[in-house]
Scaffold this motif. Structure first.
Motif, PDB file in Angstrom:
ATOM      1  N   LEU A 117     -89.274   6.013 -18.431  1.00 32.91           N
ATOM      2  CA  LEU A 117     -89.544   4.404 -18.297  1.00 32.91           C
ATOM      3  C   LEU A 117     -90.134   4.123 -17.011  1.00 32.91           C
ATOM      4  CD1 LEU A 117     -85.606   3.330 -18.922  1.00 32.91           C
ATOM      5  CD2 LEU A 117     -87.907   2.398 -20.233  1.00 32.91           C
ATOM      6  N   ALA A 118     -89.858   4.967 -15.822  1.00 28.65           N
ATOM      7  CA  ALA A 118     -90.684   4.850 -14.718  1.00 28.65           C
ATOM      8  C   ALA A 118     -92.172   4.945 -15.184  1.00 28.65           C
ATOM      9  CB  ALA A 118     -90.376   5.815 -13.682  1.00 28.65           C
ATOM     10  N   LYS A 119     -92.692   6.030 -15.786  1.00 28.77           N
ATOM     11  CA  LYS A 119     -94.005   6.255 -16.110  1.00 28.77           C
ATOM     12  C   LYS A 119     -94.549   5.066 -17.056  1.00 28.77           C
ATOM     13  CE  LYS A 119     -93.817  11.178 -15.779  1.00 28.77           C
ATOM     14  NZ  LYS A 119     -93.768  12.499 -16.465  1.00 28.77           N
ATOM     15  N   TRP A 120     -93.755   4.763 -17.998  1.00 32.04           N
ATOM     16  CA  TRP A 120     -94.132   3.555 -18.873  1.00 32.04           C
ATOM     17  C   TRP A 120     -94.410   2.240 -18.249  1.00 32.04           C
ATOM     18  CZ3 TRP A 120     -92.714  -1.307 -19.645  1.00 32.04           C
ATOM     19  CH2 TRP A 120     -93.092  -2.064 -20.678  1.00 32.04           C
ATOM     20  N   LEU A 121     -93.680   2.022 -17.099  1.00 28.85           N
ATOM     21  CA  LEU A 121     -93.909   0.765 -16.205  1.00 28.85           C
ATOM     22  C   LEU A 121     -95.332   0.814 -15.389  1.00 28.85           C
ATOM     23  CD1 LEU A 121     -92.810  -1.975 -15.261  1.00 28.85           C
ATOM     24  CD2 LEU A 121     -91.669  -0.758 -13.432  1.00 28.85           C
TER      25      LEU A 121
END
Length: 206
Positions: A117-121
């Motif tokens: 999720l962090a990488k996606w953001l």
């Protein structure tokens, strides 16, 4: 708080600013310092998103079954970006046009893990930077340059919506002027204002 909303039986929307604040010079300097320390790219139009709060909220809402869609909103200001009321009042800055791009993203399309999720953001923010770069480099300010997603639609503000906005601004300006006048001319209004302020401050403390 998310548990409270989920238990309420009503569907609410949560508004989240992943940057944490507006893009003032101080915040920009902090964001650039953070980017250098973490090896992140330089942004001209955005602050780097903070992933911790975003990940926590999404995962908690997923756990409670309280989220189906994520709405990504990108805003472009034509000719002038107003940072504060000072810019508006003292320098007369006012954007000639404001354009919004709202993209509806199914929550199931996002990674399931915290790191994902962090990488996606971060990846999404890089794409948002490119969208804004394209917007502010446009030659014709009357033409939107936000890329149109497949199946997307463009909407103009209707005359009715514009008239409604004028009515709201006029109404609240009138109310503000009248209450200010009453505050200094009618004795009981001053006492009413004092009681209201005291109640508000007290309720916030409690």
């Amino acid at each position: 708080m998310i548990d409270y909303y989920a238990d309420s039986g009503f569907n609410y929307q949560m508004l989240l600013f992943p940057e944490g604040t507006d893009k003032c010079p101080l915040a920009t300097a902090r964001s650039e310092k953070h980017a250098k320390e973490k090896g992140l790219p330089h942004y001209d139009y955005l602050l780097h998103a903070r992933t911790t709060g975003f990940v926590h909220i999404v995962q908690r809402m997923r756990k409670r079954g309280y989220i189906k869609w994520l709405y990504d909103v990108t805003i472009g200001f034509g000719e002038a970006i107003v940072q504060s009321e000072v810019d508006l009042v003292c320098y007369g800055l006012c954007p000639k046009d404001i354009q919004y791009q709202v993209v509806k993203i199914p929550i199931d399309s996002l990674p399931s893990g915290d790191d994902g999720l962090a990488k996606w953001l971060h990846s999404h923010w890089a794409k948002k930077e490119e969208k804004l770069k394209l917007f502010y480099s446009r030659e014709d300010p009357d033409i939107s340059t936000f890329p149109m997603p497949e199946g997307g639609k463009e909407f103009e503000m209707s005359d009715a919506a514009f008239d409604g906005r004028i009515f709201v601004v006029t109404f609240w300006t009138f109310v503000f002027v009248m209450w200010t006048y009453f505050l200094f001319t009618v004795k009981y209004v001053g006492w009413l204002a004092l009681i209201a302020i005291t109640f508000f401050v007290g309720s916030q403390k409690v």
